[in-house]
Design a protein around this motif. Sequence first.
Motif, PDB file in Angstrom:
ATOM      1  N   UNK A 351      36.672  33.081  39.955  1.00 16.43           N
ATOM      2  CA  UNK A 351      37.719  33.672  40.784  1.00 16.43           C
ATOM      3  C   UNK A 351      38.237  34.929  40.082  1.00 16.43           C
ATOM      4  N   UNK A 352      37.810  36.114  40.506  1.00 16.25           N
ATOM      5  CA  UNK A 352      38.298  37.338  39.861  1.00 16.25           C
ATOM      6  C   UNK A 352      39.732  37.634  40.262  1.00 16.25           C
ATOM      7  N   UNK A 353      40.518  38.111  39.301  1.00 17.13           N
ATOM      8  CA  UNK A 353      41.914  38.425  39.598  1.00 17.13           C
ATOM      9  C   UNK A 353      42.305  39.741  38.948  1.00 17.13           C
ATOM     10  N   UNK A 354      43.344  40.321  39.500  1.00 15.31           N
ATOM     11  CA  UNK A 354      43.867  41.606  39.036  1.00 15.31           C
ATOM     12  C   UNK A 354      45.356  41.457  38.719  1.00 15.31           C
ATOM     13  N   UNK A 360      50.552  37.549  31.897  1.00 15.86           N
ATOM     14  CA  UNK A 360      50.083  36.776  33.051  1.00 15.86           C
ATOM     15  C   UNK A 360      48.580  36.549  32.948  1.00 15.86           C
ATOM     16  N   UNK A 361      47.848  37.590  32.582  1.00 18.22           N
ATOM     17  CA  UNK A 361      46.393  37.470  32.464  1.00 18.22           C
ATOM     18  C   UNK A 361      46.014  36.438  31.415  1.00 18.22           C
ATOM     19  N   UNK A 375      38.326  31.606  36.007  1.00 18.50           N
ATOM     20  CA  UNK A 375      38.795  32.884  36.543  1.00 18.50           C
ATOM     21  C   UNK A 375      38.292  34.001  35.639  1.00 18.50           C
ATOM     22  N   UNK A 376      38.384  35.222  36.130  1.00 16.17           N
ATOM     23  CA  UNK A 376      37.955  36.364  35.330  1.00 16.17           C
ATOM     24  C   UNK A 376      38.830  37.564  35.670  1.00 16.17           C
ATOM     25  N   UNK A 377      39.415  38.173  34.637  1.00 19.08           N
ATOM     26  CA  UNK A 377      40.273  39.328  34.882  1.00 19.08           C
ATOM     27  C   UNK A 377      39.450  40.572  35.188  1.00 19.08           C
ATOM     28  N   UNK A 421      56.338  42.130  40.213  1.00 15.78           N
ATOM     29  CA  UNK A 421      55.218  41.620  39.399  1.00 15.78           C
ATOM     30  C   UNK A 421      54.175  41.000  40.325  1.00 15.78           C
ATOM     31  N   UNK A 422      52.952  41.473  40.217  1.00 10.17           N
ATOM     32  CA  UNK A 422      51.960  41.184  41.257  1.00 10.17           C
ATOM     33  C   UNK A 422      50.599  40.854  40.659  1.00 10.17           C
ATOM     34  N   UNK A 423      49.981  39.811  41.208  1.00 12.00           N
ATOM     35  CA  UNK A 423      48.624  39.417  40.840  1.00 12.00           C
ATOM     36  C   UNK A 423      47.830  39.194  42.123  1.00 12.00           C
ATOM     37  N   UNK A 424      46.608  39.686  42.117  1.00 13.23           N
ATOM     38  CA  UNK A 424      45.746  39.554  43.297  1.00 13.23           C
ATOM     39  C   UNK A 424      44.444  38.844  42.935  1.00 13.23           C
TER      40      UNK A 424
END
Length: 460
Positions: A351-354, A360-361, A375-377, A421-424
């Motif tokens: 699950x890639x995330x930004x 947070x990462x 997951x993968x940043x 603060x945002x993560x996608x």
Amino acid sequence: MTPQFADPTAPALPIHVVEDGGQQAWAQDQPPHVQAWVAANRFTGALGTHLLIPGPDGALVAVLAGYGTPATRARGRFHLAAMAAALPEGAYAIACGLPADAAQTEALGWLLAGYGFDRYKDQTPAKARLAAPDGVDADRLLAIATGEYLTRDLINTPAADMGPEALEQAARDLAAQHGADITVTTGDDLLTQNLPLIHTVGRAAAQPPRLIDMTWGDAGPTLTLAGKGVCFDTGGLNLKPGASMGLMKKDMGGAATVMGLAQMIMALKLPLRLRVLIPAVENSVSASAFRPGDILTARNGKTVEINNTDAEGRLVLADALTLGAEGTPDLMISMATLTGAARVAVGPDLAPFYTDDDAMAQALTLAAARVADPVWRMPFHTPYESMIEPGIADLDNAPAGGFAGSITAALFLRRFAGDTPYTHFDIYGWQPAPAPARPKGGVGMGARALLDALPGVLGL
């Protein structure tokens, strides 16, 4: 279906977990007939194997479960779950050999192996039930499995039965179950409430577009989840070829995943204030469909040039994120089956995330390892901002050239998150081939890692 552990008070057959090559050490303390049986069956403890052990009368008295080596286990997860469908019906309990730090994951895997999508055809779920191993939080695992079952059911249901109306009803059912509040803005009311992109993407469909807004909790930090709810994606006037349209029932996988995560959060009664935003639409073709070359104005006033009507998920999420940011949450997370570029980059299992937040990462990465939810940043690479700026409008929904497609989609969405603060997450949401605890079909990605990370991230 409902996930269940075996009754802890009922008699249970013992499972002895044996690493590769450890069968002789285990057998040396067993009666001669057991030693002979293990040798005759050439059981070695290889990963994914198991051996039923009969007693002198032939009745089953125990099970050996092969647990391989650290190297072979690293190639997958939920290893004991492979036995669940193969064992005879009954109750089982881990007797020995399972590392304490693996008990939580293996117990969850066994619960997930009990899932079957039976809406249209009777399924035969695994009938071997595992007693919750010592030291695991059984209630927490049941809440997690229930959320994952919900996500899988929603994704697996075809669009004929999981359009915007049905997705709304599923959200209403979830809200009623946990005493959450829910409001839904539908059709032309989206224009009145300044949600124009959601309206534009969904206006060509038979079922009108809508924004589902669910809130729960009255104390603690605020968390907003936004999930892409494109119940089917034809590609619009940039019509997909048939082969690319085949799995588009899963294009609402972001909505399904945030609903599964919301189920986990509410069932566990986390001390936070939760908001779930789901733009539910179908991207269809008709005389009222939006067109390539159109320039649309989003809720936040930014103009968007449409260069591909098949890049619609970022449009509906844009309005949802703007609305979410207006509430100034402590954290906002979006989840979407957004780009094929992410699938090409990391495949279907990650699950890639930004995020721009290194803490947070790190929290997500560590949590993912703890709960076997990989997951993968990916980078919010700011120098690529120019790629989403077409000149004729503020933003381009589908930059030409094909470079960095997942990154440019994430950068597009970041423009609508404001200072929040945002993560996608740009997830795939589908298991292409059966694996332990994960049958072929819809699957949640990233939700368990988020659940595990939230207490540290939000100071719960």
